[in-house]
Design an enzyme around this catalytic site. Structure first.
Site, PDB file in Angstrom:
ATOM      1  N   ASP A  67      11.918   2.200   7.977  1.00  0.00           N
ATOM      2  CA  ASP A  67      11.300   2.743   6.763  1.00  0.00           C
ATOM      3  C   ASP A  67      11.156   4.259   6.802  1.00  0.00           C
ATOM      4  O   ASP A  67      11.378   4.886   7.831  1.00  0.00           O
ATOM      5  CB  ASP A  67       9.925   2.076   6.527  1.00  0.00           C
ATOM      6  CG  ASP A  67       9.078   2.022   7.786  1.00  0.00           C
ATOM      7  OD1 ASP A  67       9.353   2.775   8.740  1.00  0.00           O
ATOM      8  OD2 ASP A  67       8.135   1.225   7.826  1.00  0.00           O
ATOM      9  N   ASN A 135      -2.923  -4.914   8.135  1.00  0.00           N
ATOM     10  CA  ASN A 135      -2.929  -5.944   7.080  1.00  0.00           C
ATOM     11  C   ASN A 135      -1.761  -6.916   7.240  1.00  0.00           C
ATOM     12  O   ASN A 135      -1.447  -7.665   6.321  1.00  0.00           O
ATOM     13  CB  ASN A 135      -2.890  -5.294   5.691  1.00  0.00           C
ATOM     14  CG  ASN A 135      -1.634  -4.452   5.473  1.00  0.00           C
ATOM     15  OD1 ASN A 135      -0.803  -4.329   6.373  1.00  0.00           O
ATOM     16  ND2 ASN A 135      -1.488  -3.881   4.293  1.00  0.00           N
ATOM     17  N   HIS A 137       1.425  -6.049   7.713  1.00  0.00           N
ATOM     18  CA  HIS A 137       2.741  -5.598   7.220  1.00  0.00           C
ATOM     19  C   HIS A 137       3.722  -5.369   8.357  1.00  0.00           C
ATOM     20  O   HIS A 137       3.345  -5.059   9.487  1.00  0.00           O
ATOM     21  CB  HIS A 137       2.627  -4.397   6.271  1.00  0.00           C
ATOM     22  CG  HIS A 137       2.364  -3.067   6.892  1.00  0.00           C
ATOM     23  ND1 HIS A 137       1.518  -2.133   6.330  1.00  0.00           N
ATOM     24  CD2 HIS A 137       2.845  -2.464   7.997  1.00  0.00           C
ATOM     25  CE1 HIS A 137       1.505  -1.036   7.063  1.00  0.00           C
ATOM     26  NE2 HIS A 137       2.287  -1.216   8.078  1.00  0.00           N
ATOM     27  N   GLU A 142       4.393  -4.796   2.475  1.00  0.00           N
ATOM     28  CA  GLU A 142       2.962  -5.053   2.342  1.00  0.00           C
ATOM     29  C   GLU A 142       2.709  -6.526   1.985  1.00  0.00           C
ATOM     30  O   GLU A 142       3.646  -7.248   1.621  1.00  0.00           O
ATOM     31  CB  GLU A 142       2.406  -4.137   1.236  1.00  0.00           C
ATOM     32  CG  GLU A 142       2.511  -2.642   1.546  1.00  0.00           C
ATOM     33  CD  GLU A 142       1.470  -2.146   2.541  1.00  0.00           C
ATOM     34  OE1 GLU A 142       1.022  -2.915   3.408  1.00  0.00           O
ATOM     35  OE2 GLU A 142       1.107  -0.946   2.447  1.00  0.00           O
TER      36      GLU A 142
HETATM   37  C1  GLP Z   1       3.376   2.157   9.649  1.00  0.00           C
HETATM   38  C2  GLP Z   1       4.828   1.751   9.818  1.00  0.00           C
HETATM   39  C3  GLP Z   1       4.954   0.394  10.466  1.00  0.00           C
HETATM   40  C4  GLP Z   1       4.084   0.341  11.692  1.00  0.00           C
HETATM   41  C5  GLP Z   1       2.645   0.546  11.310  1.00  0.00           C
HETATM   42  C6  GLP Z   1       1.680   0.441  12.463  1.00  0.00           C
HETATM   43  O1  GLP Z   1       2.790   1.597   8.542  1.00  0.00           O
HETATM   44  N1  GLP Z   1       5.544   1.728   8.596  1.00  0.00           N
HETATM   45  O2  GLP Z   1       6.317   0.142  10.780  1.00  0.00           O
HETATM   46  O3  GLP Z   1       4.249  -0.903  12.330  1.00  0.00           O
HETATM   47  O4  GLP Z   1       2.563   1.850  10.759  1.00  0.00           O
HETATM   48  O5  GLP Z   1       1.528   1.677  13.087  1.00  0.00           O
HETATM   49  P1  GLP Z   1       0.811   1.905  14.464  1.00  0.00           P
HETATM   50  O6  GLP Z   1       1.778   1.402  15.493  1.00  0.00           O
HETATM   51  O7  GLP Z   1       0.609   3.370  14.553  1.00  0.00           O
HETATM   52  O8  GLP Z   1      -0.448   1.132  14.440  1.00  0.00           O
END
Ligand code: GLP
Length: 240
Positions: A67, A135, A137, A142
Site C-alpha cells: 500500500d 482494527n 486491517h 479496512e
Molecule cells: C499501516 C499499514 C499496515 C500495517 C499497519 C500496522 O496501517 N498500512 O500494512 O500493518 O500500519 O502498523 P504497525 O506495524 O506500525 O503497527
C-alpha cells in the site's frame, strides 16, 4: 493456519526473516510481498544482516508492496516508498526497477489501481509479509472490505488515522486516503506471514483467529489460506 508465539520482538523478527531467507536460498528470483508499519522493521534488519553475511542476495528478487498513502510524493519521508528504501532497499543489492509500490501521487488514481492490479496478476508473491492494524486491517483493507477486492482506493478509518498519527507531527497531517492491494490479491500469495507485536494488537489477533471468518476483521480471511503463519509475541498473543 499456523500460529507461532515468539518470546519477544527480536525472536519474532528472526523467525519471520528465516522463512524469507529459506525462500531466497532456494529461489533466487522470488517475489516478495512487502509491508510497511513498524512491525516488519526488525525482520528487514535481519534480512540486511543476512545479505551482509553473504547468505542471501536480492539481485534477482522482485518486490510488490501492499500500500501507499495518497497525496504523498515518493521522496517524502512519510511515504511508504521512502520507508522501504530506508528500511531495506538502500542496504541490499536489489534492483530498484524490480521493486513496486502503488503510486499514491499518480494523476489518475483509478488507473494506478488497475495498473497495479495487472502487475500483481503477473507478479504473484512467493511470500507475502503482513502487519496487522489494531482494527484487524491488512494492507489498508479496512473492516468490511470485500474479500474479493483488488487494488483500490480507500478512505482510512478514524482508528487507522489515530493509530498512524504517532508517525506524523500531528493527526491532521495523516493522509485520509490510500491505495491498497486488495484482499484477493493478498490471498493469491503462495505463502503468507503475518507479524503482530504488542498489547494493542491482542484484540485484532484474537478476532482474526477466534472470531470466525468475518469482514468486520479483514485478517480473519487468512484462516482460509492454505499456507499462512501468524508470528506473534507474547503480548499480541495474550488474549488467545
Ligand atoms: C499501516 C499499514 C499496515 C500495517 C499497519 C500496522 O496501517 N498500512 O500494512 O500493518 O500500519 O502498523 P504497525 O506495524 O506500525 O503497527
Amino acid at each position: 493456519m499456523k500460529i507461532i508465539v515468539a518470546d519477544n520482538y527480536n525472536a519474532l523478527s528472526q523467525i519471520g526473516a528465516d522463512l524469507v531467507i529459506g525462500l531466497l536460498k532456494t529461489k533466487k528470483n522470488a517475489v516478495l510481498g512487502l509491508a510497511t508499519g513498524t512491525t516488519p522493521i526488525g525482520l528487514y534488519q535481519k534480512l540486511i544482516e543476512a545479505y551482509k553475511q553473504g547468505i542471501v542476495s536480492f539481485k534477482q528478487v522482485k518486490t510488490v508492496n501492499l500500500d501507499e498513502y495518497v497525496g504523498i510524493e515518493k521522496q517524502n519521508e512519510q511515504s511508504y516508498a521512502y520507508f522501504m528504501r530506508k528500511n531495506l532497499f538502500d542496504y541490499v543489492d536489489i534492483d530498484l526497477n524490480n521493486t513496486h509500490i502503488p503510486n499514491g501521487s499518480a494523476q489518475n488514481l483509478q488507473k494506478e489501481c488497475i495498473d497495479y492490479s495487472l502487475l500483481l496478476t503477473k507478479t504473484r508473491q512467493d511470500i507475502q509479509i503482513l502487519g496487522l492494524g489494531s482494527n484487524g486491517h491488512i494492507g489498508f483493507n479496512e473492516p468490511f472490505t470485500a474479500f474479493d477486492s483488488k487494488t483500490h482506493l480507500v478512505k482510512l478509518s478514524q482508528q487507522t488515522i489515530n493509530d498512524n498519527a504517532r508517525l506524523f507531527e500531528s493527526k491532521n497531517q495523516v493522509p485520509t486516503h490510500a491505495i491498497t492491494m486488495g484482499i484477493s490479491e493478498i490471498m493469491a500469495a503462495k505463502r503468507i506471514i503475518l507479524l503482530a507485536s504488542g498489547k494493542n494488537k491482542a484484540k485484532a489477533v484474537y478476532d482474526a483467529i477466534n472470531g470466525g471468518v468475518n469482514a468486520k476483521c479483514p485478517a480473519s480471511v487468512l484462516s482460509l489460506h492454505s499456507n499462512c503463519t501468524f508470528i506473534l509475541d507474547r503480548e499480541s498473543a495474550s488474549m488467545l
